[in-house]
Design a protein around this motif. Structure first.
Motif, mmCIF file in Angstrom:
data_model
loop_
_atom_site.group_PDB
_atom_site.id
_atom_site.type_symbol
_atom_site.label_atom_id
_atom_site.label_comp_id
_atom_site.label_asym_id
_atom_site.label_seq_id
_atom_site.Cartn_x
_atom_site.Cartn_y
_atom_site.Cartn_z
ATOM 1 N N ILE A 28 0.787 -1.211 0.028
ATOM 2 C CA ILE A 28 -0.136 -0.104 0.003
ATOM 3 C C ILE A 28 0.782 1.317 -0.077
ATOM 4 O O ILE A 28 1.562 1.500 0.956
ATOM 5 C CB ILE A 28 -0.828 0.033 1.350
ATOM 6 N N SER A 29 0.948 2.185 -1.071
ATOM 7 C CA SER A 29 1.849 3.067 -1.161
ATOM 8 C C SER A 29 1.378 4.286 -0.364
ATOM 9 O O SER A 29 0.425 4.613 -0.278
ATOM 10 C CB SER A 29 1.798 3.534 -2.638
ATOM 11 N N VAL A 89 -3.645 7.010 6.432
ATOM 12 C CA VAL A 89 -4.826 6.450 6.502
ATOM 13 C C VAL A 89 -5.837 6.666 5.467
ATOM 14 O O VAL A 89 -6.321 5.615 4.942
ATOM 15 C CB VAL A 89 -5.290 6.392 7.917
ATOM 16 N N GLN A 90 -5.926 7.940 5.061
ATOM 17 C CA GLN A 90 -6.756 8.211 3.992
ATOM 18 C C GLN A 90 -6.135 7.634 2.509
ATOM 19 O O GLN A 90 -6.944 6.869 1.794
ATOM 20 C CB GLN A 90 -6.938 9.875 3.775
ATOM 21 N N ARG A 91 -4.949 7.682 2.487
ATOM 22 C CA ARG A 91 -4.416 7.127 1.290
ATOM 23 C C ARG A 91 -4.257 5.522 1.177
ATOM 24 O O ARG A 91 -4.648 5.015 0.052
ATOM 25 C CB ARG A 91 -2.898 7.445 1.146
ATOM 26 N N TRP A 92 -3.926 5.048 2.290
ATOM 27 C CA TRP A 92 -4.081 3.479 2.324
ATOM 28 C C TRP A 92 -5.797 3.071 2.050
ATOM 29 O O TRP A 92 -5.931 2.032 1.529
ATOM 30 C CB TRP A 92 -3.654 2.946 3.724
ATOM 31 N N LEU A 93 -6.713 3.627 2.681
ATOM 32 C CA LEU A 93 -8.108 3.386 2.598
ATOM 33 C C LEU A 93 -8.414 3.573 1.166
ATOM 34 O O LEU A 93 -9.087 2.571 0.626
ATOM 35 C CB LEU A 93 -9.187 3.943 3.275
ATOM 36 N N VAL A 94 -8.029 4.320 0.476
ATOM 37 C CA VAL A 94 -8.560 4.804 -0.980
ATOM 38 C C VAL A 94 -7.697 3.673 -1.929
ATOM 39 O O VAL A 94 -8.677 3.183 -2.882
ATOM 40 C CB VAL A 94 -8.213 5.985 -1.400
ATOM 41 N N GLN A 95 -6.805 2.866 -1.598
ATOM 42 C CA GLN A 95 -6.198 1.693 -2.168
ATOM 43 C C GLN A 95 -6.774 0.546 -2.038
ATOM 44 O O GLN A 95 -6.453 -0.396 -2.803
ATOM 45 C CB GLN A 95 -4.745 1.834 -2.201
ATOM 46 N N ALA A 106 -16.460 3.944 0.551
ATOM 47 C CA ALA A 106 -16.480 5.101 0.903
ATOM 48 C C ALA A 106 -15.945 5.381 2.487
ATOM 49 O O ALA A 106 -15.891 4.414 3.357
ATOM 50 C CB ALA A 106 -17.869 5.857 1.045
ATOM 51 N N PHE A 107 -15.595 6.577 2.885
ATOM 52 C CA PHE A 107 -15.309 6.743 4.304
ATOM 53 C C PHE A 107 -15.621 8.234 4.481
ATOM 54 O O PHE A 107 -15.404 9.045 3.398
ATOM 55 C CB PHE A 107 -14.017 6.283 4.686
ATOM 56 N N LEU A 145 -12.046 7.882 11.274
ATOM 57 C CA LEU A 145 -12.652 7.779 9.846
ATOM 58 C C LEU A 145 -13.911 6.665 9.945
ATOM 59 O O LEU A 145 -13.467 5.483 10.736
ATOM 60 C CB LEU A 145 -11.897 7.665 8.797
ATOM 61 N N VAL A 146 -14.950 7.013 9.662
ATOM 62 C CA VAL A 146 -15.978 5.819 9.490
ATOM 63 C C VAL A 146 -15.890 5.445 8.168
ATOM 64 O O VAL A 146 -15.867 6.291 7.196
ATOM 65 C CB VAL A 146 -17.585 6.442 9.873
ATOM 66 N N VAL A 147 -15.708 4.045 8.029
ATOM 67 C CA VAL A 147 -15.479 3.557 6.691
ATOM 68 C C VAL A 147 -16.612 2.391 6.366
ATOM 69 O O VAL A 147 -16.985 1.520 7.006
ATOM 70 C CB VAL A 147 -14.273 2.627 6.729
#
Length: 221
Positions: free
Chosen positions: A94-95, A186-192, A198-199, A212-214
């Motif tokens: 995860i980049s 965390v935002q970058r990791w979740l998007v990948q 959604a979050f 964040l709620v995911v």
């Protein structure tokens, strides 16, 4: 049974030569038959002892009745492919360099929705329409530890059929310069993560700017 010897008529000493030749041929044939019989017996002996030659000497187990067979349930199959898939996912990269800014909806509160997901989804997520089923607290973890923990948490949550989870990354109050180190990562990791639909930033009662709620893709239980 002994083969019949050839009958030769002898009338003079000159007749002894073919007699000797006939006797020699008969003796040779007899010797050949005996040799063939010995060779056949040797091969038969080797075949009878083939198992012993292959596995070596064997001994019966003491206290066991060799004639009794016990039925045992076969062991559960090892889910090799699932283990390989899980290992691959755990090792996936995860980049940290992924540019997430163009994918975020920046309004009064930050949110993200995968392409094709409507605005109503993030609105409902922010309003608490989905109950938070599990949460992950990343406080105190190094960046690499947090990345691995988040990847495994999302994977397991999706696999067990959870839909709504919370990720606590902190507000950065204890970080140098009071900058939230993990928040952007965390935002970058979740998007990948393909499991993430959604979050949104959590409501104040759920952690506010520190969480964040995911919403996850529907999974199979």
């Amino acid at each position: 049974m002994t083969a019949a010897r050839p009958i030769v008529s002898v009338r003079s000493f000159a007749d002894l030569k073919p007699v000797r030749r006939a006797l020699a041929e008969a003796a040779a044939q007899q010797a050949e038959r005996q040799q063939q019989a010995r060779e056949a017996e040797r091969r038969a002996q080797i075949e009878r002892q083939l198992f012993a030659h292959s596995v070596g000497p064997v001994r019966p187990v003491k206290g066991q009745d060799a004639r009794r067979w016990h039925h045992h349930e076969p062991p559960e199959p090892i889910p090799v492919q699932r283990q390989l898939d899980e290992a691959r996912v755990l090792l996936e990269s995860i980049s940290d360099e992924f540019d997430v800014t163009t994918l975020l909806d920046v309004d009064d509160q930050l949110s993200y929705r995968r392409p094709g997901v409507g605005l109503d989804v993030t609105r409902k997520l922010r309003s608490g329409a989905w109950s938070i089923q599990r949460h992950l607290d990343l406080h105190g973890l190094r960046t690499d530890e947090a990345r691995e923990a988040l990847g495994e948490f999302i994977r397991l949550a999706h696999r067990t059929g959870l839909r709504c989870v919370r990720i606590v990354h902190g507000k950065g109050l204890g970080s140098p310069g009071r900058v939230p180190v993990l928040k952007g990562r965390v935002q970058r990791w979740l998007v990948q993560k393909k499991e993430v639909l959604a979050f949104v930033q959590a409501r104040p009662l759920d952690g506010g700017a520190g969480a964040l709620v995911v919403l996850l893709q529907p999974g199979r239980r």
